[in-house]
Write an enzyme that holds these catalytic residues in place. Structure first.
Site, PDB file in Angstrom:
ATOM      1  N   GLU A  47       0.840  -1.199   0.000  1.00  0.00           N
ATOM      2  CA  GLU A  47       0.000   0.000   0.000  1.00  0.00           C
ATOM      3  C   GLU A  47       0.874   1.247   0.000  1.00  0.00           C
ATOM      4  OE1 GLU A  47      -2.723  -0.097   3.248  1.00  0.00           O
ATOM      5  OE2 GLU A  47      -3.741  -1.911   2.553  1.00  0.00           O
ATOM      6  N   HIS A 138      -2.255   7.745 -27.616  1.00  0.00           N
ATOM      7  CA  HIS A 138      -2.214   6.731 -28.669  1.00  0.00           C
ATOM      8  C   HIS A 138      -3.253   7.033 -29.748  1.00  0.00           C
ATOM      9  CE1 HIS A 138      -1.063   2.942 -30.391  1.00  0.00           C
ATOM     10  NE2 HIS A 138      -2.278   2.448 -30.308  1.00  0.00           N
ATOM     11  N   ASP A 178       2.244   2.193 -39.911  1.00  0.00           N
ATOM     12  CA  ASP A 178       0.961   1.533 -40.174  1.00  0.00           C
ATOM     13  C   ASP A 178      -0.048   2.593 -40.596  1.00  0.00           C
ATOM     14  OD1 ASP A 178      -0.217   2.712 -37.774  1.00  0.00           O
ATOM     15  OD2 ASP A 178       0.902   1.203 -36.656  1.00  0.00           O
ATOM     16  N   LYS A 201       0.976  -3.308 -42.696  1.00  0.00           N
ATOM     17  CA  LYS A 201       1.232  -4.458 -41.824  1.00  0.00           C
ATOM     18  C   LYS A 201      -0.094  -5.088 -41.434  1.00  0.00           C
ATOM     19  CE  LYS A 201       0.740  -2.282 -37.332  1.00  0.00           C
ATOM     20  NZ  LYS A 201       1.275  -2.061 -36.005  1.00  0.00           N
ATOM     21  N   ASP A 233       7.186  -0.194 -27.651  1.00  0.00           N
ATOM     22  CA  ASP A 233       7.128  -1.037 -26.462  1.00  0.00           C
ATOM     23  C   ASP A 233       8.146  -2.164 -26.593  1.00  0.00           C
ATOM     24  OD1 ASP A 233       6.501  -2.443 -24.214  1.00  0.00           O
ATOM     25  OD2 ASP A 233       4.394  -2.724 -24.665  1.00  0.00           O
ATOM     26  N   GLY A 235       9.254  -3.226 -29.496  1.00  0.00           N
ATOM     27  CA  GLY A 235      10.062  -2.946 -30.670  1.00  0.00           C
ATOM     28  C   GLY A 235       9.757  -3.815 -31.874  1.00  0.00           C
ATOM     29  N   GLY A 236       8.807  -4.736 -31.758  1.00  0.00           N
ATOM     30  CA  GLY A 236       8.508  -5.648 -32.856  1.00  0.00           C
ATOM     31  C   GLY A 236       7.981  -4.950 -34.097  1.00  0.00           C
ATOM     32  N   THR A 237       7.002  -4.073 -33.912  1.00  0.00           N
ATOM     33  CA  THR A 237       6.394  -3.373 -35.047  1.00  0.00           C
ATOM     34  C   THR A 237       7.406  -2.507 -35.774  1.00  0.00           C
ATOM     35  OG1 THR A 237       4.221  -3.331 -33.981  1.00  0.00           O
ATOM     36  CG2 THR A 237       4.619  -1.711 -35.712  1.00  0.00           C
TER      37      THR A 237
END
Length: 325
Positions: A47, A138, A178, A201, A233, A235-237
């Site tokens: 807490e 976003h 994208d 994509k 985030d 890094g994949g995209t």
């Protein structure tokens, strides 16, 4: 005569959570104020306890907290800080969220899913927030989730001016990773007077962070491509998009994003990528622990400080938006 007239002046107070104190200190320096001394710690069971060591009665209070990992802890701490200020009789409470948590969950893709971005807005409002000041959500629609004013700042100028001063603009192409980022990329094109390309994509809806790149729309051969996104985030995209650009003959690729989350396998992906430079802002803590010399972090503290001053002085935050067009 009825009532009592006061002659007191307005008072601005800036409070910081523990998630990203470096940014809060920069903002305070730009404003020429000190951060309000705050006692905050965790109990043994997790807490959070918060107490401000100065009176906030009648003050215009600004609470800055980035929603970084561990995100649930820092969201909760900010809610507790807001509640403490509400109970301390603050005149107004503006929540500064440089990186808004759960922003990717802004709509339902399938049945029985939550809209967590709306939930976070509801929690902030219920806790006592009167206004939200944030950077590069976003999606723009998240502004409508909060029942009150939302000042949505953009890091486009900071990032675009850095890139524009570094590369030969005659060889520059702005690339959207994208279809969802085309509008933002188009604003980059206007500012840098550069052509636009798009990486098409398809994301696997059943596997998180799984992306398949299909094709590149636009001329990128022999060009210096700048990939623009709001966050990175895992890094994949972005790394898959960069690979597609190199496969289509790009001379070089620079990646820019407002929020460098960089979780999980991001470090390895960025390290092994052919991208020459990754440019982020400091909405989140500096990823210096990744020890990657091709990461550049730019400060947005001056922009946030200016927006805070406009809000406090009843000025026009809209003027900041218009300058960023």
């Amino acid at each position: 005569m009825t009532g009592i007239k006061t002659t007191g002046e307005k008072k601005l107070m800036l409070f910081s959570g523990r998630a990203h104190p470096e940014l809060a200190e920069e903002v305070a320096h730009q404003l020429g104020v000190g951060l309000v001394p705050t006692k905050a710690f965790d109990f043994a069971n997790g807490e959070i306890y918060v107490r401000f060591e100065e009176s906030a009665r009648g003050a215009d209070c600004f609470v800055i907290q980035s929603h970084t990992a561990p995100i649930n802890k820092w969201v909760m701490e900010q809610l507790i800080m807001i509640d403490a200020l509400k109970r301390a009789s603050a005149r107004s409470i503006t929540v500064i969220v440089p990186s808004y948590g759960y922003a990717r969950q802004d709509k339902k893709h399938k049945g029985r899913e939550p809209i967590s971005a709306r939930l976070v807005a509801d929690l902030l409002k219920t806790a006592g927030a009167d206004r939200i000041l944030t950077v590069d959500l976003h999606t723009d629609q998240i502004q409508g989730f909060f029942d009150g004013p939302v000042d949505h700042l953009s890091a486009l100028n900071v990032l675009a001016d850095y890139v524009g001063a570094k590369v030969d603009r005659s060889k520059l192409t702005v690339v959207s990773p994208d279809a969802g980022r085309v509008r933002v990329a188009d604003r980059w094109c206007d500012r840098l007077d550069a052509p636009l390309a798009i990486v098409h994509k398809r994301r696997d809806k059943d596997v998180a962070n799984q992306v398949t790149v299909h094709e590149v729309v636009g001329e990128v051969k022999g060009r210096v491509c700048v990939l623009v996104d709001d966050m990175i985030d895992t890094g994949g995209t972005i790394c898959a998009a960069a690979e597609a650009l190199f496969a289509h003959g790009a001379e070089d690729v620079i990646v820019t994003a407002t929020h460098g989350i960089l979780s999980g396998p991001a470090a390895d992906r960025l390290k092994n990528s052919k991208v020459s430079e990754f440019v982020f802002t400091n909405t989140l803590p500096d990823p210096s622990d990744l020890e990657l010399d091709k990461i550049t972090v730019l400060s947005i503290a001056p922009m946030i400080a200016r927006a805070v001053r406009e809000v406090f002085e009843d000025g026009s935050v809209t003027s900041l938006f218009e300058e960023q067009q």
